[in-house]
Design a protein around this motif. Structure first.
Motif, PDB file in Angstrom:
ATOM      1  N   PRO A  52      16.217   1.284  -2.027  1.00  0.00           N
ATOM      2  CA  PRO A  52      18.162   1.510  -2.164  1.00  0.00           C
ATOM      3  C   PRO A  52      18.452   0.596  -3.737  1.00  0.00           C
ATOM      4  N   PRO A  53      19.418   0.381  -3.924  1.00  0.00           N
ATOM      5  CA  PRO A  53      20.187  -0.120  -4.888  1.00  0.00           C
ATOM      6  C   PRO A  53      21.096  -1.101  -3.645  1.00  0.00           C
ATOM      7  N   GLU A  54      21.480  -1.117  -3.231  1.00  0.00           N
ATOM      8  CA  GLU A  54      21.769  -2.889  -2.257  1.00  0.00           C
ATOM      9  C   GLU A  54      20.872  -3.260  -2.027  1.00  0.00           C
ATOM     10  N   ILE A  55      19.614  -3.395  -1.863  1.00  0.00           N
ATOM     11  CA  ILE A  55      18.997  -4.305  -1.812  1.00  0.00           C
ATOM     12  C   ILE A  55      18.130  -4.345  -3.230  1.00  0.00           C
TER      13      ILE A  55
ATOM     14  N   ILE B 267      11.290  -9.798  13.033  1.00  0.00           N
ATOM     15  CA  ILE B 267      11.984  -8.897  11.677  1.00  0.00           C
ATOM     16  C   ILE B 267      13.464  -8.845  12.275  1.00  0.00           C
ATOM     17  N   LYS B 268      14.419  -9.141  11.465  1.00  0.00           N
ATOM     18  CA  LYS B 268      15.709  -8.928  11.811  1.00  0.00           C
ATOM     19  C   LYS B 268      15.667  -7.480  11.363  1.00  0.00           C
ATOM     20  N   SER B 269      15.172  -6.811   9.968  1.00  0.00           N
ATOM     21  CA  SER B 269      15.352  -5.490   9.436  1.00  0.00           C
ATOM     22  C   SER B 269      14.396  -5.531   8.205  1.00  0.00           C
ATOM     23  N   LYS B 270      13.839  -3.875   8.074  1.00  0.00           N
ATOM     24  CA  LYS B 270      12.627  -3.603   7.434  1.00  0.00           C
ATOM     25  C   LYS B 270      14.213  -4.124   5.925  1.00  0.00           C
ATOM     26  N   GLU B 271      14.553  -4.043   5.376  1.00  0.00           N
ATOM     27  CA  GLU B 271      15.678  -4.528   4.538  1.00  0.00           C
ATOM     28  C   GLU B 271      15.551  -6.112   4.029  1.00  0.00           C
ATOM     29  N   ALA B 272      15.708  -6.925   4.926  1.00  0.00           N
ATOM     30  CA  ALA B 272      15.860  -8.275   4.763  1.00  0.00           C
ATOM     31  C   ALA B 272      14.049  -8.523   4.980  1.00  0.00           C
ATOM     32  N   LEU B 273      13.473  -8.016   5.379  1.00  0.00           N
ATOM     33  CA  LEU B 273      11.791  -7.926   5.740  1.00  0.00           C
ATOM     34  C   LEU B 273      11.594  -8.185   4.171  1.00  0.00           C
ATOM     35  N   PHE B 274      11.790  -7.171   3.422  1.00  0.00           N
ATOM     36  CA  PHE B 274      11.547  -6.807   2.396  1.00  0.00           C
ATOM     37  C   PHE B 274      11.940  -8.123   1.088  1.00  0.00           C
ATOM     38  N   VAL B 275      13.206  -7.640   1.086  1.00  0.00           N
ATOM     39  CA  VAL B 275      13.388  -8.765   0.230  1.00  0.00           C
ATOM     40  C   VAL B 275      12.844  -9.981   0.805  1.00  0.00           C
TER      41      VAL B 275
ATOM     42  N   GLU C 229       0.522  -1.395  -0.381  1.00  0.00           N
ATOM     43  CA  GLU C 229      -0.249  -0.237   0.438  1.00  0.00           C
ATOM     44  C   GLU C 229       0.624   1.240  -0.174  1.00  0.00           C
ATOM     45  N   ARG C 230       2.058   1.585   0.342  1.00  0.00           N
ATOM     46  CA  ARG C 230       2.641   2.231   0.715  1.00  0.00           C
ATOM     47  C   ARG C 230       4.438   2.371   0.094  1.00  0.00           C
ATOM     48  N   GLY C 231       4.084   1.588  -0.193  1.00  0.00           N
ATOM     49  CA  GLY C 231       6.362   1.562  -0.840  1.00  0.00           C
ATOM     50  C   GLY C 231       6.443   0.972   0.253  1.00  0.00           C
ATOM     51  N   TYR C 232       7.785   0.653   0.042  1.00  0.00           N
ATOM     52  CA  TYR C 232       9.494  -0.008   0.850  1.00  0.00           C
ATOM     53  C   TYR C 232       9.246   1.478   1.757  1.00  0.00           C
ATOM     54  N   ALA C 233       9.920   2.599   0.815  1.00  0.00           N
ATOM     55  CA  ALA C 233      10.108   4.068   1.335  1.00  0.00           C
ATOM     56  C   ALA C 233       9.080   4.570   2.446  1.00  0.00           C
TER      57      ALA C 233
END
Length: 207
Positions: free
Chosen positions: A134-137, A69-77, A43-47
């Motif tokens: 982000p590029p790294e994700i 949840i370890k991190s938002k980044e890991a969760l999104f992936v 609904e909102r997007g990653y950012a």
């Protein structure tokens, strides 16, 4: 912190994406966290989604939330890869009974339309957010997408196309169309299945 009472928002999330993510072997609470995160990312997007937002959605804060949840980044992936795996499995299942190359491509296109045009599908919103992360994700998402697209490399590779036809261009044009139908699709006239068949008709005969 102690678990908060789950509010109305948390209850509304439960179950919406239950079919879009493989949840076998997970506790009910873990499933709730994944579904809430998936809904917010969609609904909102990653950012615009924070770990705190996810916690408030399910009534968990602090150390209790970080158990899942370890991190938002890991969760999104993780959610991205899970959703894409569900889509991949669905396309493979649709193609498997077919032997003729054009019938296999049509089955894959119909399955893609059913996925892309399903309002409770995670594939479209998460894939649409690709350039916003982000590029790294983004780099971590590419391998899973390449594996999914290999399905269509194989399908197009089996087609009896004119030798003058560049199969890579053909495949990229097909995938671009399949991934963007939701922009213009209106439910009143044709079903997702009809759209899938029309796409193959156009790509096979040119009209």
């Amino acid at each position: 912190m102690a678990r908060k009472q789950t509010g109305e928002a948390g209850r509304s999330v439960k179950g919406r994406f239950s079919g879009a993510l493989p949840m076998d072997g997970l506790s009910e609470r873990h499933r709730e966290v994944l579904e809430a995160a998936a809904a917010l990312f969609a609904e909102r997007g990653y950012a615009a989604t924070s770990v705190r937002d996810i916690g408030e959605k399910v009534g968990l804060l602090g150390g209790s939330l970080y158990h899942y949840i370890k991190s938002k980044e890991a969760l999104f992936v993780s959610i991205h890869d899970m959703a894409l795996q569900v889509a991949e499995d669905r396309v493979k299942a649709a193609v498997a009974p077919q032997n003729e190359p054009w019938a296999r491509l049509e089955a894959a296109c119909i399955a893609m339309m059913e996925i892309q045009l399903d309002p409770d599908s995670l594939t479209m919103p998460l894939m649409g957010d690709f350039n916003a992360v982000p590029p790294e994700i983004r780099e971590r998402l590419v391998a899973k997408r390449d594996k999914f697209e290999q399905l269509f490399r194989d399908l197009v590779g089996d087609l009896p196309l004119d030798p003058a036809c560049d199969r890579q261009v053909y495949r990229l044009l097909l995938l671009t169309l399949l991934n963007n139908v939701s922009i213009w699709y209106r439910q009143e006239r044709l079903s997702p299945q009809d759209i899938g068949r029309q796409i193959v008709r156009i790509f096979r005969y040119g009209g």
